[in-house]
Design a protein around this motif. Structure first.
Motif, PDB file in Angstrom:
ATOM      1  N   GLN A   1     -60.848 -51.548 -62.515  1.00  0.00           N
ATOM      2  CA  GLN A   1     -61.855 -51.698 -61.955  1.00  0.00           C
ATOM      3  C   GLN A   1     -62.180 -51.120 -60.487  1.00  0.00           C
ATOM      4  O   GLN A   1     -59.856 -50.371 -60.705  1.00  0.00           O
TER       5      GLN A   1
ATOM      6  N   LEU B   1     -70.475 -55.491 -57.550  1.00  0.00           N
ATOM      7  CA  LEU B   1     -69.579 -56.118 -58.448  1.00  0.00           C
ATOM      8  C   LEU B   1     -70.682 -56.131 -60.034  1.00  0.00           C
ATOM      9  O   LEU B   1     -70.457 -56.043 -60.972  1.00  0.00           O
TER      10      LEU B   1
ATOM     11  N   PHE C   1     -62.521 -57.396 -64.121  1.00  0.00           N
ATOM     12  CA  PHE C   1     -62.507 -57.577 -62.881  1.00  0.00           C
ATOM     13  C   PHE C   1     -61.749 -58.800 -62.483  1.00  0.00           C
ATOM     14  O   PHE C   1     -61.730 -60.233 -62.669  1.00  0.00           O
TER      15      PHE C   1
END
Ligand code: ATP
Ligand code: MG
Length: 444
Positions: free
Chosen positions: A436, A291, A275
């Protein structure tokens, strides 16, 4: 052709009438062959469009003045008192720049009065306790081996323009080379406007320094390559830590207040990052797209994860400090510590044991000596700054654009900020490396 033309013209102190002491050519007896003239320009943008006949034509008509030594110079080297100052945060390569500037003034032009201003613009204030440091090739010998700047650097003071110009007059300084970021360059512009208002002949030349690479128009800033080089082993360590513990999460914070170039490039250089969080790409923490849920998914699938975050990313998630530094920049909360606490709390709530290791290498990175790439770049920036100043240019900075060194008006350089383009190829490649999601934002 674009309709809003940018004015890239470079102000000059006056006609350059003095023959340059630099002999440029080894093949031409007159030594004239390799001088640059003010007519030498390059296209500002290499993008093209297709004309009605199907031929590629430049999309932008603006051109940039090529930097380098002129056959005629404005200043008589015997009358020059040049000063150099470094402002803002430290950055790899500052000493290389100082060294290059001093050596070019000394050896190429024969200038013998070169002074170092201590602690940025503060060293030019009326009551500065720090005297000018006389600089010569001996003083700057080997300084490139060390990180930081032998002159010291500081924030604040740059807005006391009248006081600074009083000092320049008092000390008979006629060339000021400032090395710094957006704040420093704004200061340099204001100083040169005051110089102009007073009818003085002082050249103010900037060398852009921003480890965040957030200055527009320039290809890349010095120090950025070293920063990535230094960040890579840190990410590698975070990855090893994460992989060697149960549900390990390595969290690394790098610099990047408003632009995430260090994080983006480090993610490409060390592809263990899962990430990459940058200021340009806001994200949610909670919710199905946020997240934390994504991190959980990754941990359940792969048992370990690496998160790399720019200092300016996610600042909308943390309460503002309400504080500013001496230069007026907003002080940020430490997003790394905040994120570490939130990740720990979330996984505890989810009943999953994790092991979060947070590493903040910011000061280790910015105090490092320059790597070879940046050393070369700084040597060249420094020399070009001297050539620009000696030829009487002012209100300009030295930039590399399309692999050429050019003069860029300071006013233009600080007019916009350079960001990672979320639609561009750099970010696309980062997403391909980290895998991601493009957005970690919940739908309303
Ligand atoms: P960096 O942020 O990369 O460390 P910077 O040059 O932006 O570098 P700042 O601390 O913001 O660092 O500014 C450096 C100097 O420029 C300070 O002396 C400050 O007073 C001056 N300065 C900052 N902003 C301005 C401005 N808007 N106008 C004039 N001077 C400024
Ligand atoms: Mg700044």
């Amino acid at each position: 052709m674009s309709s809003n033309k940018i004015d890239f013209s470079i102000p000059s102190l006056g006609e350059a009438k003095i023959s340059s002491p630099i002999m440029m050519s080894t093949t031409h007896d007159d030594g004239q062959a390799d001088y640059v003239t003010d007519d030498d320009h390059i296209l500002y943008s290499i993008d093209t469009d297709i004309d009605e006949k199907g031929h590629p034509v430049p999309r932008h008509e603006e051109t940039l003045e090529v930097a380098g030594p002129r056959a005629k110079i404005y200043f008589n080297p015997a009358h020059v008192h040049a000063a150099i100052c470094t402002c803002g945060g430290i950055c790899p390569g500052l000493n290389n720049v100082i060294r290059a500037v001093v050596r070019c003034f000394w050896y190429r032009y024969g200038v013998r009065r070169i002074s170092g201003v201590q602690y940025g613009y503060q060293g030019l204030l009326e009551n500065s306790p720090w005297p000018l440091i006389p600089l010569d090739p001996d003083v700057v010998d080997d300084i490139q081996e060390k990180g930081g700047t032998i002159l010291g650097s500081a924030r604040g003071g740059g807005k006391q323009v009248e006081e600074i110009v009083d000092s320049l007059e008092r000390m008979n300084i006629n060339i000021l080379v400032t090395v710094g970021g957006d704040g420093t360059l704004r200061g340099a512009f204001d100083i040169s406007e005051e110089v102009k208002k007073r009818g003085l002949k002082i050249s103010v030349i900037g060398i852009p320094k921003t480890i965040d690479n957030d200055l527009s128009f320039i290809q890349s800033s010095f120090g950025v390559d070293t920063a990535v080089q230094m960040a890579v082993p840190v990410v590698r360590c975070a990855h090893i830590e994460a992989k060697n513990s149960i549900h390990g999460i390595g969290l690394v914070k790098v610099m990047g207040r408003e632009s995430g170039f260090i994080a983006a490039n480090t993610s490409l250089a060390q592809s263990d990052v899962n990430f990459c969080l940058i200021p340009e790409n806001p994200f949610d923490l909670d919710g199905p797209e946020g997240l934390l849920a994504r991190l959980k998914q990754r941990i359940l699938e792969r048992s370990h994860a690496v998160v790399l975050i720019s200092e300016g990313a996610g600042q909308d998630l943390v309460p503002s400090t309400g504080e500013t530094d001496a230069s007026g920049n907003v002080k940020y909360q430490d997003i790394g510590i905040f994120l570490k606490d939130r990740i720990n709390a979330y996984f505890k709530q989810e009943g999953i044991d994790t092991n979060v290791k947070y590493i903040d290498p910011s000061y280790i990175i910015r105090s490092a000596p320059a790597d070879s790439f940046d050393s070369i770049y700084c040597a060249r920036l420094g020399a070009h700054a001297v050539h620009a100043a000696m030829s009487g240019k002012t209100q300009a900075l030295i930039a590399q654009v399309n692999n050429r060194f050019v003069h860029l008006p300071i006013k233009v350089a600080v007019s916009t900020r350079n960001h990672v383009d979320l639609e561009g190829s750099l970010w696309r490649d980062v997403l391909e490396n980290t895998r991601q999601p493009f957005m970690m934002k919940n739908k309303d």
